[in-house]
Scaffold this active site. Structure first.
Site, PDB file in Angstrom:
ATOM      1  N   HIS A  14       0.854  -1.196   0.000  1.00 22.57           N
ATOM      2  CA  HIS A  14       0.000   0.000   0.000  1.00 22.57           C
ATOM      3  C   HIS A  14       0.888   1.243   0.000  1.00 22.57           C
ATOM      4  O   HIS A  14       1.351   1.687   1.045  1.00 22.57           O
ATOM      5  CB  HIS A  14      -0.897  -0.060   1.247  1.00 22.57           C
ATOM      6  CG  HIS A  14      -1.836   1.093   1.407  1.00 22.57           C
ATOM      7  ND1 HIS A  14      -2.855   1.079   2.327  1.00 22.57           N
ATOM      8  CD2 HIS A  14      -1.921   2.297   0.788  1.00 22.57           C
ATOM      9  CE1 HIS A  14      -3.533   2.220   2.261  1.00 22.57           C
ATOM     10  NE2 HIS A  14      -2.968   2.982   1.339  1.00 22.57           N
ATOM     11  N   GLU A 197     -10.916   3.354   6.911  1.00 22.29           N
ATOM     12  CA  GLU A 197      -9.854   4.234   7.425  1.00 22.29           C
ATOM     13  C   GLU A 197     -10.571   5.362   8.157  1.00 22.29           C
ATOM     14  O   GLU A 197     -10.589   5.414   9.374  1.00 22.29           O
ATOM     15  CB  GLU A 197      -9.006   4.781   6.253  1.00 22.29           C
ATOM     16  CG  GLU A 197      -7.925   5.774   6.689  1.00 22.29           C
ATOM     17  CD  GLU A 197      -7.294   6.523   5.504  1.00 22.29           C
ATOM     18  OE1 GLU A 197      -7.874   6.534   4.401  1.00 22.29           O
ATOM     19  OE2 GLU A 197      -6.218   7.135   5.706  1.00 22.29           O
TER      20      GLU A 197
HETATM   21 ZN    ZN Z   1      -3.719   4.902   0.920  1.00 18.58          ZN
END
Ligand code: ZN
Length: 332
Positions: A14, A197
């Site tokens: 990522h 997130e």
């Molecule tokens: Zn990211």
């Protein structure tokens, strides 16, 4: 421990290549391209790299990439990070890149792709590094636009490993992108998505159910839903957790309060990555060191995290087997 972590063959799944743009390179490219930056010095730019949340960061991130105009700029951007990462013991990186952010500035897909693909080729030949390619779509832009870009990328489909979904998560649920992800599936491309997130745990479940992703980027808020945790556990879907990013964006208040140990306790398939290393306080090695200091993990913990990452990396089977074998003989 620091020596062990530096020498450990590390893999990150990522990483936004545009988020690896260091202020020094930003200044060099601005000068080369005759672009005026709103900072008078590298130091002033560094001082501006302070933000409170995802939106504050994104404003800076999009402004920074305005210096990327030509194929050479994209090559330099990627090689700069590949060399830095390789010198810190990173052996594989799956990079996200954001074509829409460049198309809307009048930079063509050919310019972006040629620059990034030559850097990937050069890195794979000259460094001990393999690179996977994830074409990411900006979730705060219309889904129709993402679909258009995916079609426009036809000459490059064979160079892509996956499509992804990134940028401002709130109010932009995975369900918005069902058509785009179905099309990618038809094309034989793997799918990954940022979820959980800033957004709720329900977005993690949506990404699994509606987008059929093989990977959840971040995903830390899955802990707010037993169902989300159970689903991730059953499928052993990999989570690409970015500890320093989460602290920088105030998703968690400090690393010592980060849910990484809790995610591991639940038996989830966890990996660690740096997300946007130029903006969040360092690359993959810095993230490893910070975790060692905050969680008191031993060497075995880091072997497990990197073994998880190697198993899920977008690379060839021979390279995967080679990297797994190298982890097996790491001494400590
Ligand atoms: Zn990211």
């Amino acid at each position: 421990m620091q020596d062990f972590l530096r020498n450990l063959p590390k893999v990150e799944l990522h990483l936004h290549i545009e988020g690896s743009l260091e202020p020094e390179l930003m200044f060099a490219l601005a000068e080369r391209n005759g672009i005026e930056l709103p900072y008078s010095s590298v130091e002033e730019a560094k001082a501006a790299y302070r933000f409170k949340d995802l939106q504050g960061f994104l404003n800076l991130y999009f402004q920074g990439m305005s210096v990327l105009r030509h194929e050479q700029d994209f090559y330099d951007l990627a090689m700069d990070y590949f060399k830095r990462a390789s010198s810190e013991g990173v052996v594989h990186i799956d990079i996200h890149f954001d074509p829409q952010a460049h198309l809307q500035r009048g930079v063509s897909l050919d310019v972006v792709m040629s620059g990034l693909l030559s850097a990937k080729q050069e890195a794979e030949q000259s460094l001990d590094l393999s690179v996977g390619m994830i074409m990411a779509f900006l979730r705060d832009r219309p889904a129709e636009e993402a679909l258009q870009v995916l079609e426009q990328a036809a000459p490059y489909w064979s160079e892509l490993d996956a499509i992804g979904l990134d940028s401002a998560e709130r109010d932009h649920p995975p369900s918005k992108f069902v058509t785009v992800f179905k099309r990618a599936q038809e094309l034989g491309l793997a799918r990954v998505a940022h979820a959980g997130e800033e957004g709720p745990a329900s977005y993690v479940i949506e990404a699994l159910d509606l987008l059929d992703v093989c990977r959840i980027d971040h995903g830390i808020r899955c802990l707010e839903s037993d169902e989300a945790v159970e689903r991730l556990y059953q499928k052993q879907t990999v989570l690409t957790v970015c500890p320093l990013s989460n602290v920088s964006l105030n998703v968690v208040d400090s690393l010592t309060h980060h849910p990484l140990p809790a995610l591991l306790d639940k038996g989830l398939n966890v990996t660690i990555s740096s997300d946007d290393p130029a903006y969040f306080g360092g690359g993959l090695l810095a993230n490893h060191i910070a975790c060692a200091q905050s969680f008191g993990w031993d060497e075995e913990a880091f072997l497990i995290l990197n073994r998880n990452a190697i198993k899920e990396a977008f690379t060839t089977e021979p390279r995967r087997q080679e990297l797994l074998a190298r982890l097996d003989v790491v001494k400590y």
